[in-house]
Design a protein around this motif. Sequence first.
Motif, PDB file in Angstrom:
ATOM      1  N   GLY A 205       0.641   3.123   4.963  1.00 27.47           N
ATOM      2  CA  GLY A 205       1.384   2.515   3.871  1.00 27.47           C
ATOM      3  C   GLY A 205       2.181   1.323   4.356  1.00 27.47           C
ATOM      4  N   GLY A 206       2.546   0.471   3.423  1.00 26.32           N
ATOM      5  CA  GLY A 206       3.332  -0.708   3.761  1.00 26.32           C
ATOM      6  C   GLY A 206       2.676  -1.987   3.313  1.00 26.32           C
ATOM      7  N   GLN A 207       3.138  -3.094   3.861  1.00 22.50           N
ATOM      8  CA  GLN A 207       2.694  -4.417   3.436  1.00 22.50           C
ATOM      9  C   GLN A 207       1.306  -4.749   3.969  1.00 22.50           C
ATOM     10  OE1 GLN A 207       5.577  -7.830   3.086  1.00 22.50           O
ATOM     11  NE2 GLN A 207       4.433  -8.553   4.847  1.00 22.50           N
TER      12      GLN A 207
ATOM     13  N   PRO B 219       0.993  14.166 -18.206  1.00 15.53           N
ATOM     14  CA  PRO B 219      -0.320  13.674 -18.652  1.00 15.53           C
ATOM     15  C   PRO B 219      -0.988  12.807 -17.589  1.00 15.53           C
ATOM     16  CG  PRO B 219       1.300  13.471 -20.406  1.00 15.53           C
ATOM     17  CD  PRO B 219       2.056  13.876 -19.180  1.00 15.53           C
ATOM     18  N   VAL B 220      -0.251  11.868 -17.015  1.00 16.51           N
ATOM     19  CA  VAL B 220      -0.760  10.976 -15.964  1.00 16.51           C
ATOM     20  C   VAL B 220       0.382  10.729 -14.986  1.00 16.51           C
ATOM     21  CG1 VAL B 220      -1.687   8.697 -15.431  1.00 16.51           C
ATOM     22  CG2 VAL B 220      -2.399   9.843 -17.528  1.00 16.51           C
ATOM     23  N   ILE B 221       0.062  10.657 -13.709  1.00 15.71           N
ATOM     24  CA  ILE B 221       1.092  10.385 -12.703  1.00 15.71           C
ATOM     25  C   ILE B 221       1.286   8.886 -12.526  1.00 15.71           C
ATOM     26  CG2 ILE B 221       1.656  10.592 -10.249  1.00 15.71           C
ATOM     27  CD1 ILE B 221       0.324  13.344 -10.331  1.00 15.71           C
ATOM     28  N   THR B 222       0.212   8.171 -12.327  1.00 21.82           N
ATOM     29  CA  THR B 222       0.270   6.719 -12.178  1.00 21.82           C
ATOM     30  C   THR B 222      -1.124   6.158 -12.411  1.00 21.82           C
ATOM     31  OG1 THR B 222       0.959   4.909 -10.712  1.00 21.82           O
ATOM     32  CG2 THR B 222      -0.143   6.769  -9.685  1.00 21.82           C
ATOM     33  N   SER B 223      -1.263   4.850 -12.351  1.00 22.38           N
ATOM     34  CA  SER B 223      -2.578   4.215 -12.486  1.00 22.38           C
ATOM     35  C   SER B 223      -3.373   4.415 -11.203  1.00 22.38           C
ATOM     36  CB  SER B 223      -2.387   2.722 -12.763  1.00 22.38           C
ATOM     37  OG  SER B 223      -1.622   2.135 -11.712  1.00 22.38           O
ATOM     38  N   LYS B 224      -4.625   3.951 -11.217  1.00 19.46           N
ATOM     39  CA  LYS B 224      -5.447   4.053 -10.012  1.00 19.46           C
ATOM     40  C   LYS B 224      -4.781   3.283  -8.873  1.00 19.46           C
ATOM     41  CE  LYS B 224      -9.950   4.438 -12.368  1.00 19.46           C
ATOM     42  NZ  LYS B 224     -10.385   5.740 -11.842  1.00 19.46           N
ATOM     43  N   LEU B 225      -4.833   3.850  -7.689  1.00 15.86           N
ATOM     44  CA  LEU B 225      -4.273   3.211  -6.494  1.00 15.86           C
ATOM     45  C   LEU B 225      -5.320   3.175  -5.387  1.00 15.86           C
ATOM     46  CD1 LEU B 225      -0.702   4.810  -6.363  1.00 15.86           C
ATOM     47  CD2 LEU B 225      -1.313   2.514  -7.148  1.00 15.86           C
ATOM     48  N   PRO B 226      -5.354   2.048  -4.629  1.00 17.74           N
ATOM     49  CA  PRO B 226      -4.594   0.810  -4.823  1.00 17.74           C
ATOM     50  C   PRO B 226      -5.052   0.078  -6.085  1.00 17.74           C
ATOM     51  CG  PRO B 226      -6.267   0.495  -3.155  1.00 17.74           C
ATOM     52  CD  PRO B 226      -6.301   1.950  -3.488  1.00 17.74           C
ATOM     53  N   ARG B 227      -4.338  -0.948  -6.466  1.00 12.83           N
ATOM     54  CA  ARG B 227      -4.662  -1.643  -7.720  1.00 12.83           C
ATOM     55  C   ARG B 227      -5.970  -2.402  -7.634  1.00 12.83           C
ATOM     56  NH1 ARG B 227       0.311  -5.246  -9.125  1.00 12.83           N
ATOM     57  NH2 ARG B 227       0.133  -5.755  -6.900  1.00 12.83           N
ATOM     58  N   ILE B 228      -6.340  -2.865  -6.436  1.00 10.30           N
ATOM     59  CA  ILE B 228      -7.596  -3.600  -6.229  1.00 10.30           C
ATOM     60  C   ILE B 228      -8.242  -3.086  -4.950  1.00 10.30           C
ATOM     61  CG2 ILE B 228      -6.825  -5.699  -7.406  1.00 10.30           C
ATOM     62  CD1 ILE B 228      -6.237  -6.857  -4.610  1.00 10.30           C
ATOM     63  N   PRO B 229      -9.566  -3.250  -4.804  1.00 11.34           N
ATOM     64  CA  PRO B 229     -10.217  -2.874  -3.541  1.00 11.34           C
ATOM     65  C   PRO B 229      -9.655  -3.697  -2.380  1.00 11.34           C
ATOM     66  CG  PRO B 229     -11.838  -3.232  -5.279  1.00 11.34           C
ATOM     67  CD  PRO B 229     -10.532  -3.731  -5.811  1.00 11.34           C
ATOM     68  N   LEU B 230      -9.502  -3.039  -1.242  1.00 13.52           N
ATOM     69  CA  LEU B 230      -8.930  -3.690  -0.073  1.00 13.52           C
ATOM     70  C   LEU B 230      -9.968  -3.778   1.044  1.00 13.52           C
ATOM     71  CD1 LEU B 230      -5.542  -1.729   0.025  1.00 13.52           C
ATOM     72  CD2 LEU B 230      -5.989  -3.933  -1.073  1.00 13.52           C
TER      73      LEU B 230
ATOM     74  N   PRO C 277      -9.565   8.846   3.881  1.00 11.32           N
ATOM     75  CA  PRO C 277     -10.506   7.873   4.452  1.00 11.32           C
ATOM     76  C   PRO C 277     -10.872   6.741   3.497  1.00 11.32           C
ATOM     77  CG  PRO C 277     -11.209  10.136   4.897  1.00 11.32           C
ATOM     78  CD  PRO C 277     -10.102  10.205   3.904  1.00 11.32           C
ATOM     79  N   LYS C 278     -10.717   6.953   2.191  1.00 11.92           N
ATOM     80  CA  LYS C 278     -11.052   5.934   1.200  1.00 11.92           C
ATOM     81  C   LYS C 278      -9.788   5.378   0.545  1.00 11.92           C
ATOM     82  CE  LYS C 278     -15.594   7.972   0.204  1.00 11.92           C
ATOM     83  NZ  LYS C 278     -16.488   8.523  -0.839  1.00 11.92           N
ATOM     84  N   PHE C 279      -8.723   5.249   1.351  1.00 18.85           N
ATOM     85  CA  PHE C 279      -7.451   4.763   0.831  1.00 18.85           C
ATOM     86  C   PHE C 279      -7.568   3.369   0.232  1.00 18.85           C
ATOM     87  CE2 PHE C 279      -7.671   2.882   5.019  1.00 18.85           C
ATOM     88  CZ  PHE C 279      -7.084   1.632   4.866  1.00 18.85           C
ATOM     89  N   HIS C 280      -8.593   2.607   0.642  1.00 18.28           N
ATOM     90  CA  HIS C 280      -8.741   1.211   0.228  1.00 18.28           C
ATOM     91  C   HIS C 280      -9.491   1.051  -1.089  1.00 18.28           C
ATOM     92  CE1 HIS C 280     -12.291   2.508   2.379  1.00 18.28           C
ATOM     93  NE2 HIS C 280     -12.970   1.463   1.935  1.00 18.28           N
ATOM     94  N   ILE C 281      -9.996   2.147  -1.641  1.00 19.64           N
ATOM     95  CA  ILE C 281     -10.773   2.101  -2.885  1.00 19.64           C
ATOM     96  C   ILE C 281      -9.921   2.631  -4.031  1.00 19.64           C
ATOM     97  CG2 ILE C 281     -12.833   2.949  -4.064  1.00 19.64           C
ATOM     98  CD1 ILE C 281     -14.138   3.268  -1.320  1.00 19.64           C
TER      99      ILE C 281
ATOM    100  N   LEU D  17       0.837  -1.197   0.000  1.00 22.95           N
ATOM    101  CA  LEU D  17       0.000   0.000   0.000  1.00 22.95           C
ATOM    102  C   LEU D  17       0.869   1.243   0.000  1.00 22.95           C
ATOM    103  CD1 LEU D  17      -2.939   1.054   0.216  1.00 22.95           C
ATOM    104  CD2 LEU D  17      -2.630   1.054   2.701  1.00 22.95           C
ATOM    105  N   LEU D  18       0.627   2.170  -0.926  1.00 18.54           N
ATOM    106  CA  LEU D  18       1.338   3.441  -0.986  1.00 18.54           C
ATOM    107  C   LEU D  18       0.496   4.518  -0.306  1.00 18.54           C
ATOM    108  CD1 LEU D  18       2.660   3.300  -4.666  1.00 18.54           C
ATOM    109  CD2 LEU D  18       3.823   2.601  -2.570  1.00 18.54           C
ATOM    110  N   ALA D  19       1.152   5.393   0.433  1.00 18.57           N
ATOM    111  CA  ALA D  19       0.447   6.393   1.250  1.00 18.57           C
ATOM    112  C   ALA D  19      -0.194   7.473   0.379  1.00 18.57           C
ATOM    113  CB  ALA D  19       1.413   7.038   2.235  1.00 18.57           C
ATOM    114  N   THR D  20      -1.467   7.759   0.656  1.00 22.26           N
ATOM    115  CA  THR D  20      -2.207   8.789  -0.072  1.00 22.26           C
ATOM    116  C   THR D  20      -2.911   9.713   0.925  1.00 22.26           C
ATOM    117  OG1 THR D  20      -4.116   7.305  -0.271  1.00 22.26           O
ATOM    118  CG2 THR D  20      -2.578   7.374  -2.128  1.00 22.26           C
ATOM    119  N   ALA D  21      -3.342  10.856   0.420  1.00 20.46           N
ATOM    120  CA  ALA D  21      -4.070  11.826   1.249  1.00 20.46           C
ATOM    121  C   ALA D  21      -5.029  12.597   0.369  1.00 20.46           C
ATOM    122  CB  ALA D  21      -3.101  12.776   1.945  1.00 20.46           C
TER     123      ALA D  21
END
Length: 467
Positions: free
Chosen positions: A173-175, A101-112, A128-132, A15-19
């Motif tokens: 973030g992390g494993q 143009p784009v920074i990266t793909s949607k994160l996380p890659r799958i719903p958690l 709050p929706k880091f898992h989506i 998981l990469l940290a988002t805000a």
Amino acid sequence: MPSELLVGKEDHEILLATAVVDVLSENGYPVKARLILDNGSQCSFASEKFVRKLNNKTYDNQIQFSGIRCTPTVSNKMLNIVICSNIHENFRLKVSCAILPVITSKLPRIPLNKNRLNIPSEFRLADPKFHIPSDVDVLLGADAYYDILLPQIHRVGPKLPTLQLTRLGWIIGGQLPPQRVPKQGKVSLLCQNACESTDSLGEILSRFWEFEELPESKFLSADEELAEQIFIQTHVRLKDGTFQVDFPFNCPTEKIPLGDSFHIAERRFTNLEKRLQKNQELFSTYKNFIDEYVSLKHATYVPFNSTDKSAEIKYFLPHHCVIKESSETTKLRVVFDGSTKTSTGFSLNDLLHKGYQVQPELYDIFCRFHQHSYVLTCDIEKMYRQVKMNPSQRHLQNILWRNSPQEELKCIQLSTVTYGVTSSSFLATSVLKELASNCKGFPLAKKALLNRRTWTMCSMAQIPFPS
């Protein structure tokens, strides 16, 4: 998602940290943005989609950068944004972003399944929706990452994510626990200046010859043009012949987001005072500097009560000394710090346009030294302090001083352009240029100051010297 796209065994998702924050539009309206926090990046980025949504002005500035394996990428546009925290209401962070143009793909890659992480309910998450899985609008690099960190860390458990407290809320973030993940690569956002080794011989030779050429006329960025416009509209020449200037603010003057700066200035002055008390010669020299500053009317003592909350917000510049024994004139120089953050996270320098370098590049001057048999150099004494600040803005240039620890702290307000403030060089040299424009009785001096190719006082080829 089709089952054939899943790995046949469980794997660990990282998981990469988002805000989620508010970014202020030029009209002052907040626009929601999702950040990814990447202290492995040397600069910050914004996506084109978000830039269109924000609708703020961009400016031209080419940046070449690379990631893993040094594959170079170029961004030709930049954007300045102000980030507002949804957790700490008074926290704002100004960031310059290269546009991609784009920074990266949607994160996380799958719903958690965030319920498996046992996050304490009282923790206010930055996202709050880091898992989506969601789009990333802004990448916040190491140029700003460490400005948001706070010391608290919470570990959920072994081989589980870690929570870090920031001014944007708790980031995570992390494993993650083992689960079935898409059969695709991991995401890496490491970014740095492009590796020189990837350049072709032709590119290296091209840069070599560009370096050997004298500088061309400089094109100003949007920020530099704004600084120049503010100077043109606000500077005045006073009856005594001196010039008065305003700060080139990058935000509305009625909404300057400065907080308390007194306490950090007080703490740093106390440390300075302890150093001065141990060296009476140093103290005497420092005191003479302060006394001269006031006697020349470059500064004045003003009343101040740090407990008076109704008083106008003042900005205090911490100061210290630098000793240069090799100097033949001024061995002690007092340095003011306009980059000290206030309680809102902003410093005076954060709120100012830096302006541009009015005088020529050093290489340009060096080349001209080879054009004549004789050259003349001179120094404008106390150049910055010859230019007065608008009295209505001097409350943003205060220092603390007292002659002994037994006295009460006193407030000294600096009346002139001050070194240590990011716009000072631009203001002082712009005044010099303006003075030259009005210089009618000294054509050689006017030419020397206005012509970028002859910035030295005059061409020595025109002055006869005795043999």
